[in-house]
Enzyme design. Structure first.
Site, PDB file in Angstrom:
ATOM      1  N   ASP A 143     103.367   3.768  53.170  1.00  0.00           N
ATOM      2  CA  ASP A 143     104.162   4.672  54.009  1.00  0.00           C
ATOM      3  C   ASP A 143     103.297   5.107  55.194  1.00  0.00           C
ATOM      4  O   ASP A 143     102.312   4.440  55.506  1.00  0.00           O
ATOM      5  CB  ASP A 143     104.724   5.852  53.184  1.00  0.00           C
ATOM      6  CG  ASP A 143     103.635   6.757  52.643  1.00  0.00           C
ATOM      7  OD1 ASP A 143     102.452   6.596  53.024  1.00  0.00           O
ATOM      8  OD2 ASP A 143     103.963   7.663  51.836  1.00  0.00           O
ATOM      9  N   SER A 202      97.059  13.022  46.877  1.00  0.00           N
ATOM     10  CA  SER A 202      98.065  11.965  46.720  1.00  0.00           C
ATOM     11  C   SER A 202      97.450  10.566  46.622  1.00  0.00           C
ATOM     12  O   SER A 202      98.113   9.638  46.155  1.00  0.00           O
ATOM     13  CB  SER A 202      99.048  11.999  47.892  1.00  0.00           C
ATOM     14  OG  SER A 202      98.347  11.891  49.124  1.00  0.00           O
ATOM     15  N   HIS A 244      99.794   6.505  53.246  1.00  0.00           N
ATOM     16  CA  HIS A 244      99.120   6.026  52.035  1.00  0.00           C
ATOM     17  C   HIS A 244      98.919   4.520  51.993  1.00  0.00           C
ATOM     18  O   HIS A 244      99.808   3.766  52.384  1.00  0.00           O
ATOM     19  CB  HIS A 244      99.922   6.475  50.804  1.00  0.00           C
ATOM     20  CG  HIS A 244     100.061   7.952  50.721  1.00  0.00           C
ATOM     21  ND1 HIS A 244     101.214   8.607  51.117  1.00  0.00           N
ATOM     22  CD2 HIS A 244      99.181   8.899  50.349  1.00  0.00           C
ATOM     23  CE1 HIS A 244     101.029   9.913  50.972  1.00  0.00           C
ATOM     24  NE2 HIS A 244      99.818  10.116  50.508  1.00  0.00           N
TER      25      HIS A 244
END
Ligand SMILES: *[C@@H]1O[C@H](CO)[C@@H](O)[C@H](O)[C@H]1NC(C)=O
Ligand SMILES: *[C@@H]1O[C@H](CO)[C@@H](O)[C@H](O)[C@H]1NC(C)=O
Length: 375
Positions: free
Chosen positions: A339, A40, A342
């Site tokens: 978040d 991610s 990340h």
């Protein structure tokens, strides 16, 4: 305090000026093509079509990005996006107040478009590269499986194999794939969504942290060799960040009076040391291979020096992803995390800048991406 701060900024400015190079706007990218593998941290939308909790194609993700909620796990662009570009926005020089270092963001690889994600890449686009990265994926196939579907590194390499075949039909130059930059940023989930998620995975009951790092590196070694065998010669391997300082991990485990979750940082350190050795070893094995290691912990701010709390910028749900359609914090350039897991775009800008043009030799070794692309 204010006095001390302004002196620091002056020192920063001085260092920045010493590193400033003439600003060149080149027409052609530094390399003809750029391929991206990982999780991610560099996913640009491959998970959007998958059945998984690990996808973020909804606001407020992408709030500062022209393509809005594209599936990138941040408010703006990822480090892989930024490394690919010519310049990073209008500000070509950034003084990082979050660290005692400075950096510039001038020329990067010089592509005028983002590298397309594998899920949507067309034949016309693949000759400049493909982004195979997938949120929640890992070096190990089972990593992230409690979240749903994901494209493991092994699967990403299979996708690359098929792209290389498609390319060989499109390209006459058989050495084409040798000239590209290959970026690989993976391994965080093998810890966060595997080893340290023992409700679901049993790796921590089978291996101690050193043994686990050994088996991960053995598998990673084979995967990087596969990449080499598919024509890659300029390979950038990112180490792990201080995963014990991620807000979600601090929330899950507590810090027991420390700043971060020490066992996670310790495990990541073992992995990083072995990964650096692997990169050196691969450079010895392959006389025409150029592997380089990016030391993310060297580049990111040491905890404790950070004047901002490392809390998520957006409002997070129970799973530490942003709650859909809520307003994130206003001053996103003062936040390290978007978040619960990340980094914000500003953190990514710092990482991209110093992996492209290293400030210290520990940032990138043996080469930074700029020198790698010129070899
Ligand atoms: C670990 O878990 C997998 C399934 O998740 C299972 O197949 C395997 O037998 C387990 N190994 C041990 C040693 O418990
Ligand atoms: C990363 O850089 C730090 C210095 O900031 C150094 O202490 C550490 O050993 C480096 N890690 C590796 C794997 O080279």
């Amino acid at each position: 305090m204010a006095h001390k701060f302004s002196r620091l900024v002056l020192v920063h400015l001085f260092i920045v000026l010493m590193h400033l190079e003439p600003f060149v706007v080149s027409e052609e990218p530094q390399v003809p093509c750029y391929f991206i593998f990982g999780d991610s941290l560099v996913d640009s939308g491959n998970n959007n079509q998958l059945v998984t909790a690990s996808k973020v194609n909804y606001p407020p993700y992408g709030i500062d990005f022209s393509e809005k909620a594209s599936g990138r796990f941040t408010n703006g662009r990822t480090s892989a996006d930024l490394i690919g570009l010519e310049t990073v926005g209008v500000v070509s020089m950034i003084i990082s107040v979050s660290t005692s270092h400075s950096m510039i963001t001038g020329e990067h690889l010089g592509f005028d478009e983002y590298i397309p994600s594998y899920a949507v890449a067309t034949d016309e686009q693949i000759n400049k590269g493909v982004n195979y990265a997938s949120g929640s994926s890992g070096i190990r196939d089972e990593t992230g499986s409690h979240l749903g579907e994901r494209i493991s590194l092994n699967m990403q390499l299979l996708h690359h194999d098929s792209i290389v075949s498609r390319l060989s039909n499109l390209q006459h130059d058989t050495t084409f794939t040798n000239k590209c930059i290959y970026l690989v940023n993976i391994g965080s989930n093998d810890y966060i969504n595997n080893y340290f998620f023992s409700d679901y995975y049993n790796t921590s009951r089978i291996y101690d942290p050193t043994q686990y790092a050994v088996i991960l590196i053995e598998q990673y070694s084979e995967q990087l060799m596969t990449l080499y065998n598919l024509g890659a010669r300029k390979i950038v391997v990112f180490g792990l960040a201080r995963i014990g300082c991620i807000p979600a991990e601090i929330g899950r485990f507590g810090t027991h009076g420390k700043l971060c979750v020490d066992p996670l940082n310790e495990a990541a350190k073992i992995f990083n040391n072995k990964l650096k050795s692997l990169v050196d070893e691969l450079n010895n094995i392959y006389s025409d291979g150029r592997f380089t290691f990016i030391n993310v912990t060297s580049i990111s701010a040491p905890q404790g020096d950070i004047p901002f709390p490392n809390e998520p910028c957006c409002q997070v749900r129970e799973d530490w992803q942003c709650t859909p359609n809520t307003d994130p914090c206003r001053f996103r350039d003062l936040s390290l995390f978007f978040d619960g897991f990340h980094p914000t775009e500003i953190s990514n800008i710092l990482l991209a800048a110093r992996s492209y043009t290293r400030l210290f030799t520990t940032d990138a070794s043996p080469w930074d991406i700029k020198h790698l692309s010129q070899l």
